[in-house]
Design a protein around this motif. Sequence first.
Motif, PDB file in Angstrom:
ATOM      1  N   ASP B   9       5.953  22.407  30.071  1.00 56.57           N
ATOM      2  CA  ASP B   9       5.008  23.291  29.403  1.00 56.57           C
ATOM      3  C   ASP B   9       5.700  24.579  28.994  1.00 56.57           C
ATOM      4  O   ASP B   9       6.735  24.941  29.552  1.00 56.57           O
ATOM      5  CB  ASP B   9       3.833  23.612  30.343  1.00 56.57           C
ATOM      6  CG  ASP B   9       2.495  23.483  29.629  1.00 56.57           C
ATOM      7  OD1 ASP B   9       2.441  23.860  28.440  1.00 56.57           O
ATOM      8  OD2 ASP B   9       1.542  23.012  30.248  1.00 56.57           O
ATOM      9  N   THR B  10       5.104  25.240  28.024  1.00 59.04           N
ATOM     10  CA  THR B  10       5.631  26.526  27.579  1.00 59.04           C
ATOM     11  C   THR B  10       4.509  27.543  27.609  1.00 59.04           C
ATOM     12  O   THR B  10       3.412  27.265  27.122  1.00 59.04           O
ATOM     13  CB  THR B  10       6.174  26.418  26.127  1.00 59.04           C
ATOM     14  OG1 THR B  10       7.218  25.458  26.106  1.00 59.04           O
ATOM     15  CG2 THR B  10       6.703  27.755  25.631  1.00 59.04           C
ATOM     16  N   LEU B  85      16.416  42.063  24.414  1.00 57.45           N
ATOM     17  CA  LEU B  85      16.275  40.673  24.846  1.00 57.45           C
ATOM     18  C   LEU B  85      16.873  40.433  26.234  1.00 57.45           C
ATOM     19  O   LEU B  85      17.937  40.956  26.561  1.00 57.45           O
ATOM     20  CB  LEU B  85      16.998  39.756  23.846  1.00 57.45           C
ATOM     21  CG  LEU B  85      17.042  38.258  24.154  1.00 57.45           C
ATOM     22  CD1 LEU B  85      15.696  37.613  23.849  1.00 57.45           C
ATOM     23  CD2 LEU B  85      18.129  37.566  23.343  1.00 57.45           C
ATOM     24  N   VAL B  87      17.432  36.808  28.622  1.00 61.16           N
ATOM     25  CA  VAL B  87      17.229  35.365  28.799  1.00 61.16           C
ATOM     26  C   VAL B  87      17.707  34.997  30.202  1.00 61.16           C
ATOM     27  O   VAL B  87      18.823  35.364  30.599  1.00 61.16           O
ATOM     28  CB  VAL B  87      17.990  34.529  27.754  1.00 61.16           C
ATOM     29  CG1 VAL B  87      17.704  33.034  27.943  1.00 61.16           C
ATOM     30  CG2 VAL B  87      17.623  34.951  26.328  1.00 61.16           C
ATOM     31  N   ALA B  89      17.520  31.781  33.429  1.00 62.49           N
ATOM     32  CA  ALA B  89      17.165  30.404  33.762  1.00 62.49           C
ATOM     33  C   ALA B  89      17.256  30.247  35.263  1.00 62.49           C
ATOM     34  O   ALA B  89      18.129  30.850  35.896  1.00 62.49           O
ATOM     35  CB  ALA B  89      18.119  29.430  33.091  1.00 62.49           C
ATOM     36  N   SER B 102      12.845  26.804  35.071  1.00 61.92           N
ATOM     37  CA  SER B 102      12.348  27.501  33.883  1.00 61.92           C
ATOM     38  C   SER B 102      13.456  28.187  33.114  1.00 61.92           C
ATOM     39  O   SER B 102      14.460  28.622  33.675  1.00 61.92           O
ATOM     40  CB  SER B 102      11.331  28.584  34.273  1.00 61.92           C
ATOM     41  OG  SER B 102      10.265  28.044  34.991  1.00 61.92           O
ATOM     42  N   LEU B 103      13.214  28.277  31.822  1.00 58.43           N
ATOM     43  CA  LEU B 103      14.040  29.083  30.937  1.00 58.43           C
ATOM     44  C   LEU B 103      13.124  30.193  30.451  1.00 58.43           C
ATOM     45  O   LEU B 103      12.066  29.913  29.899  1.00 58.43           O
ATOM     46  CB  LEU B 103      14.523  28.212  29.771  1.00 58.43           C
ATOM     47  CG  LEU B 103      15.357  28.867  28.697  1.00 58.43           C
ATOM     48  CD1 LEU B 103      16.692  29.320  29.270  1.00 58.43           C
ATOM     49  CD2 LEU B 103      15.600  27.872  27.563  1.00 58.43           C
ATOM     50  N   THR B 105      12.476  33.864  28.395  1.00 59.31           N
ATOM     51  CA  THR B 105      12.959  34.780  27.369  1.00 59.31           C
ATOM     52  C   THR B 105      12.026  35.978  27.327  1.00 59.31           C
ATOM     53  O   THR B 105      10.815  35.805  27.230  1.00 59.31           O
ATOM     54  CB  THR B 105      12.912  34.087  25.987  1.00 59.31           C
ATOM     55  OG1 THR B 105      13.524  32.810  26.077  1.00 59.31           O
ATOM     56  CG2 THR B 105      13.637  34.900  24.930  1.00 59.31           C
ATOM     57  N   GLU B 107      11.355  39.336  25.128  1.00 61.73           N
ATOM     58  CA  GLU B 107      11.732  40.061  23.920  1.00 61.73           C
ATOM     59  C   GLU B 107      10.993  41.393  23.894  1.00 61.73           C
ATOM     60  O   GLU B 107       9.808  41.454  24.225  1.00 61.73           O
ATOM     61  CB  GLU B 107      11.334  39.251  22.682  1.00 61.73           C
ATOM     62  CG  GLU B 107      12.076  37.946  22.532  1.00 61.73           C
ATOM     63  CD  GLU B 107      11.364  37.025  21.558  1.00 61.73           C
ATOM     64  OE1 GLU B 107      11.533  37.186  20.344  1.00 61.73           O
ATOM     65  OE2 GLU B 107      10.602  36.150  22.022  1.00 61.73           O
ATOM     66  N   THR B 120       8.277  34.492  27.157  1.00 69.02           N
ATOM     67  CA  THR B 120       8.140  33.047  26.925  1.00 69.02           C
ATOM     68  C   THR B 120       8.824  32.319  28.063  1.00 69.02           C
ATOM     69  O   THR B 120       9.984  32.599  28.380  1.00 69.02           O
ATOM     70  CB  THR B 120       8.797  32.638  25.586  1.00 69.02           C
ATOM     71  OG1 THR B 120       8.256  33.440  24.537  1.00 69.02           O
ATOM     72  CG2 THR B 120       8.532  31.167  25.271  1.00 69.02           C
ATOM     73  N   GLN B 122       9.644  28.490  29.351  1.00 73.16           N
ATOM     74  CA  GLN B 122       9.641  27.049  29.113  1.00 73.16           C
ATOM     75  C   GLN B 122       9.964  26.409  30.456  1.00 73.16           C
ATOM     76  O   GLN B 122      11.036  26.642  31.009  1.00 73.16           O
ATOM     77  CB  GLN B 122      10.696  26.701  28.067  1.00 73.16           C
ATOM     78  CG  GLN B 122      10.392  27.315  26.698  1.00 73.16           C
ATOM     79  CD  GLN B 122      11.591  27.288  25.777  1.00 73.16           C
ATOM     80  OE1 GLN B 122      12.529  28.059  25.952  1.00 73.16           O
ATOM     81  NE2 GLN B 122      11.577  26.404  24.795  1.00 73.16           N
ATOM     82  N   SER B 123       9.017  25.629  30.974  1.00 69.94           N
ATOM     83  CA  SER B 123       9.172  25.143  32.344  1.00 69.94           C
ATOM     84  C   SER B 123       9.055  23.640  32.487  1.00 69.94           C
ATOM     85  O   SER B 123       8.357  22.978  31.721  1.00 69.94           O
ATOM     86  CB  SER B 123       8.097  25.766  33.255  1.00 69.94           C
ATOM     87  OG  SER B 123       8.270  27.157  33.325  1.00 69.94           O
TER      88      SER B 123
END
Lengths: 154, 151, 93
Positions: B9-10, B85, B87, B89, B102-103, B105, B107, B120, B122-123
């Motif tokens: 999911d995101t 930014l 990022v 993980a 998860s990744l 981000t 911003e 954001t 993303q998992s």
Amino acid sequence: MSNRSVTHSTFVIERRFDASPARVFNAFADPQAKARWFSGPPEWGPDISEMDFRVGGRETNRGGAPGGPVHSFDATYQDIVPNERIVFTYDMHLDDVRISVSLTTIELTPDAGGTRLKFTEQGAFLDAFDKPALREEGTKGLLDALEASLKPDH
Amino acid sequence: MTACKVVHDTIVIERRFAVSPARVFAAWSDPNARDRWDVPGDDWVIAESEHDFRVGGREYSYFGPRGAPRYSGDGTYLRIIPDSLIVMAGTMSDETGPMSASLSTVEFQAGGPGTLMRYTEQSAFMGDETAAMRIEGWTEIFDRLEVELKG
Amino acid sequence: MVERLARGPASVSELAQPLAMSLSAVVQHLAILEASGLVRSEKIGRVRTCRIEPAALNMAEEWIAQRRADWERRFDQLGDYLASLPEVSTRQE
């Protein structure tokens, strides 16, 4: 719109192999087995790679077309369940420019004597942040390679 | 463990803060500030943490309800552009094993009088946690970030 | 030629000048680059100006499609590799 943006994207690839989950898993876990299939296109020549297959371990893989930019794959293993699941994050560089970071999950399920592999990649594409560098390094390399292939004597 | 199921999911959470991107960014980059706001509730505590804020640096915290911390978040900074930014993980685990990878981000954009922050995540969820629960947690955390930035 | 275009738009004769190529060879070469979508040219009066197509340069979609294509290719190779392994004599039920 601001040029400070990241593009997020997810894609899924599903495959079935006529081999047990243990064999498929081994093709990811064993460096020699992995080297047999995890490589660039044939014209790239041999990749340079290193892997440490355990949670927290790293893997690097570098290759590229002759004269083109060097594609680097740098991964960290986040979770490993033998014969079932591998989760890793990886980033891709073209020469020195980091272009994307991804979270990748590989799920293996037994399927009538074979294995179903589900690959899910959730990626963040850092294009906008790298635009000038990407234009200079990455695309120039791509275009140079294209141009080389168009040489009259080719 | 058998038949482990992974759900992907995101989540995207946007918040506006009435301060500059530099100040919002500093709330993430300063380890002391970070430990003040990055827990999902007033009755939650961070028992241990490491914020090595540089590319390749470790981001770790062991946290949970007061008196019974049981969660650990362990990750790495992948990219940092000051005031713009971050990022990261990593994974989140409890005593039974990994719950998610998860990744993330973050911003920061200057907008209007302040900053638009877009988070954001993303998992890959490997346990019982869902994206809805994750959103709830971050909503609490970002409420605390807002208080931090007002101080 | 591409290097020159990466610095900014140029006319066909400007492109041909530093190269040991005839004008017609340059035009032919440009036609191939144009057909690939990487270079765009525009004729204003008698001068044809060429530029690199910016949309072709930095598309996230292309990069993501490339990631997918890389993995598809690797999994083709994985399938070939697994098929090349010797049969196992005992099968786990």
